[in-house]
Motif scaffolding. Structure first.
Motif, PDB file in Angstrom:
ATOM      1  N   HIS A 103     -50.485 -19.219 -61.659  1.00  0.00           N
ATOM      2  CA  HIS A 103     -50.484 -19.987 -62.907  1.00  0.00           C
ATOM      3  C   HIS A 103     -51.903 -20.144 -63.444  1.00  0.00           C
ATOM      4  CE1 HIS A 103     -46.265 -20.810 -62.903  1.00  0.00           C
ATOM      5  NE2 HIS A 103     -46.302 -21.456 -61.749  1.00  0.00           N
ATOM      6  N   ARG A 104     -52.839 -20.392 -62.538  1.00  0.00           N
ATOM      7  CA  ARG A 104     -54.236 -20.545 -62.950  1.00  0.00           C
ATOM      8  C   ARG A 104     -54.757 -19.238 -63.539  1.00  0.00           C
ATOM      9  NH1 ARG A 104     -59.098 -19.640 -60.619  1.00  0.00           N
ATOM     10  NH2 ARG A 104     -58.170 -19.061 -58.644  1.00  0.00           N
ATOM     11  N   LEU A 105     -54.455 -18.129 -62.889  1.00  0.00           N
ATOM     12  CA  LEU A 105     -54.899 -16.831 -63.414  1.00  0.00           C
ATOM     13  C   LEU A 105     -54.242 -16.511 -64.754  1.00  0.00           C
ATOM     14  CD1 LEU A 105     -54.983 -14.714 -60.139  1.00  0.00           C
ATOM     15  CD2 LEU A 105     -56.927 -15.533 -61.458  1.00  0.00           C
ATOM     16  N   ASP A 106     -52.949 -16.830 -64.886  1.00  0.00           N
ATOM     17  CA  ASP A 106     -52.265 -16.618 -66.165  1.00  0.00           C
ATOM     18  C   ASP A 106     -52.932 -17.417 -67.278  1.00  0.00           C
ATOM     19  OD1 ASP A 106     -50.446 -14.844 -65.113  1.00  0.00           O
ATOM     20  OD2 ASP A 106     -48.869 -16.350 -64.833  1.00  0.00           O
ATOM     21  N   ALA A 107     -53.297 -18.665 -66.996  1.00  0.00           N
ATOM     22  CA  ALA A 107     -53.956 -19.506 -67.995  1.00  0.00           C
ATOM     23  C   ALA A 107     -55.311 -18.927 -68.390  1.00  0.00           C
ATOM     24  CB  ALA A 107     -54.115 -20.930 -67.461  1.00  0.00           C
ATOM     25  N   ILE A 108     -56.058 -18.417 -67.409  1.00  0.00           N
ATOM     26  CA  ILE A 108     -57.355 -17.812 -67.699  1.00  0.00           C
ATOM     27  C   ILE A 108     -57.176 -16.580 -68.581  1.00  0.00           C
ATOM     28  CG2 ILE A 108     -59.293 -16.545 -66.659  1.00  0.00           C
ATOM     29  CD1 ILE A 108     -59.009 -18.474 -64.242  1.00  0.00           C
ATOM     30  N   ILE A 109     -56.190 -15.750 -68.252  1.00  0.00           N
ATOM     31  CA  ILE A 109     -55.928 -14.541 -69.047  1.00  0.00           C
ATOM     32  C   ILE A 109     -55.552 -14.916 -70.472  1.00  0.00           C
ATOM     33  CG2 ILE A 109     -54.322 -12.608 -69.322  1.00  0.00           C
ATOM     34  CD1 ILE A 109     -54.318 -12.433 -66.216  1.00  0.00           C
ATOM     35  N   GLU A 110     -54.698 -15.904 -70.643  1.00  0.00           N
ATOM     36  CA  GLU A 110     -54.295 -16.328 -71.984  1.00  0.00           C
ATOM     37  C   GLU A 110     -55.479 -16.854 -72.790  1.00  0.00           C
ATOM     38  OE1 GLU A 110     -51.458 -15.847 -73.615  1.00  0.00           O
ATOM     39  OE2 GLU A 110     -50.888 -14.691 -71.840  1.00  0.00           O
ATOM     40  N   ARG A 111     -56.362 -17.630 -72.136  1.00  0.00           N
ATOM     41  CA  ARG A 111     -57.546 -18.139 -72.837  1.00  0.00           C
ATOM     42  C   ARG A 111     -58.447 -16.988 -73.270  1.00  0.00           C
ATOM     43  NH1 ARG A 111     -57.665 -22.278 -68.753  1.00  0.00           N
ATOM     44  NH2 ARG A 111     -59.318 -21.148 -67.694  1.00  0.00           N
ATOM     45  N   LYS A 112     -58.615 -16.004 -72.393  1.00  0.00           N
ATOM     46  CA  LYS A 112     -59.462 -14.860 -72.750  1.00  0.00           C
ATOM     47  C   LYS A 112     -58.836 -14.049 -73.876  1.00  0.00           C
ATOM     48  CE  LYS A 112     -62.068 -14.291 -68.557  1.00  0.00           C
ATOM     49  NZ  LYS A 112     -62.667 -13.332 -67.658  1.00  0.00           N
ATOM     50  N   ARG A 113     -57.526 -13.873 -73.841  1.00  0.00           N
ATOM     51  CA  ARG A 113     -56.857 -13.152 -74.924  1.00  0.00           C
ATOM     52  C   ARG A 113     -57.014 -13.890 -76.248  1.00  0.00           C
ATOM     53  NH1 ARG A 113     -51.319 -11.426 -71.823  1.00  0.00           N
ATOM     54  NH2 ARG A 113     -52.199  -9.631 -70.740  1.00  0.00           N
ATOM     55  N   ALA A 114     -56.852 -15.211 -76.214  1.00  0.00           N
ATOM     56  CA  ALA A 114     -57.003 -15.999 -77.437  1.00  0.00           C
ATOM     57  C   ALA A 114     -58.439 -15.914 -77.948  1.00  0.00           C
ATOM     58  CB  ALA A 114     -56.614 -17.455 -77.177  1.00  0.00           C
ATOM     59  N   ARG A 115     -59.400 -15.979 -77.046  1.00  0.00           N
ATOM     60  CA  ARG A 115     -60.805 -15.881 -77.441  1.00  0.00           C
ATOM     61  C   ARG A 115     -61.106 -14.507 -78.029  1.00  0.00           C
ATOM     62  NH1 ARG A 115     -64.247 -16.644 -72.634  1.00  0.00           N
ATOM     63  NH2 ARG A 115     -63.894 -14.433 -72.406  1.00  0.00           N
ATOM     64  N   ASP A 116     -60.563 -13.468 -77.419  1.00  0.00           N
ATOM     65  CA  ASP A 116     -60.770 -12.110 -77.937  1.00  0.00           C
ATOM     66  C   ASP A 116     -60.115 -11.938 -79.300  1.00  0.00           C
ATOM     67  OD1 ASP A 116     -62.216 -11.472 -75.701  1.00  0.00           O
ATOM     68  OD2 ASP A 116     -60.582 -10.374 -74.717  1.00  0.00           O
ATOM     69  N   ALA A 117     -58.924 -12.526 -79.470  1.00  0.00           N
ATOM     70  CA  ALA A 117     -58.234 -12.432 -80.758  1.00  0.00           C
ATOM     71  C   ALA A 117     -59.038 -13.149 -81.840  1.00  0.00           C
ATOM     72  CB  ALA A 117     -56.832 -13.019 -80.666  1.00  0.00           C
ATOM     73  N   GLU A 118     -59.584 -14.319 -81.526  1.00  0.00           N
ATOM     74  CA  GLU A 118     -60.421 -15.043 -82.487  1.00  0.00           C
ATOM     75  C   GLU A 118     -61.676 -14.250 -82.805  1.00  0.00           C
ATOM     76  OE1 GLU A 118     -61.240 -18.836 -80.786  1.00  0.00           O
ATOM     77  OE2 GLU A 118     -59.179 -19.532 -80.966  1.00  0.00           O
ATOM     78  N   GLY A 119     -62.259 -13.623 -81.788  1.00  0.00           N
ATOM     79  CA  GLY A 119     -63.454 -12.816 -81.991  1.00  0.00           C
ATOM     80  C   GLY A 119     -63.163 -11.605 -82.859  1.00  0.00           C
ATOM     81  N   SER A 120     -62.021 -10.976 -82.669  1.00  0.00           N
ATOM     82  CA  SER A 120     -61.645  -9.811 -83.477  1.00  0.00           C
ATOM     83  C   SER A 120     -61.426 -10.214 -84.923  1.00  0.00           C
ATOM     84  CB  SER A 120     -60.380  -9.168 -82.930  1.00  0.00           C
ATOM     85  OG  SER A 120     -60.615  -8.676 -81.626  1.00  0.00           O
TER      86      SER A 120
END
Length: 141
Positions: A103-120
């Motif tokens: 669950h912790r790893l899933d949350a980290i992945i989701e945060r990184k995806r959201a950050r990458d999407a905002e950056g894009s």
């Protein structure tokens, strides 16, 4: 049919032998410990260093002998099929820990995806430039 422990030397006769070895080694470590503890009072740095080295050797030996005990216990827990028996409570604890890590790893992945999407999205807006018009816009005349 040979049991798993018979092929590897971990079960049956070997476990008994290892128990005998462990008992003998414990007795020798105890003798060494008694010799060090019963030594007369230390006088001088050289004697103190010699005693400190002896204490270190005994501590390492005791740790090595103690490391044999879990192996003895594990060898005695083998079931009829040669596998080990496990504590259901331990299995459940390990499952909970694994699920928490996932669950912790899933949350980290989701945060990184959201950050990458905002950056894009920010990069796409910045590539057009502030105040520049995109080609083909309606304001061109």
């Amino acid at each position: 049919m040979a049991r798993n422990g018979d092929e590897t030397g971990a079960g049956g006769e070997s476990a008994g032998w290892l128990g005998h070895v462990c008992a003998r080694l414990k007795a020798k470590v105890d003798e060494a410990l008694d010799a060090v503890c019963d030594a007369p009072k230390i006088e001088g740095v050289a004697e103190a260093e010699k005693l400190a080295r002896a204490v270190g050797v005994i501590a390492r030996a005791a740790k090595a002998v103690a490391a044999l005990e879990p192996r003895l216990a594990a060898d005695s827990e083998e079931d009829e099929m040669g596998g080990r028996t496990y504590d259901p409570e331990e299995d459940e604890r390990l499952r909970r820990e694994l699920a928490a890590h996932c669950h912790r790893l899933d949350a980290i992945i989701e945060r990184k995806r959201a950050r990458d999407a905002e950056g894009s999205a920010a990069e796409a807006g910045a590539s057009q430039g502030a105040g520049q018009r995109s080609p083909g816009s309606a304001d061109e005349t």
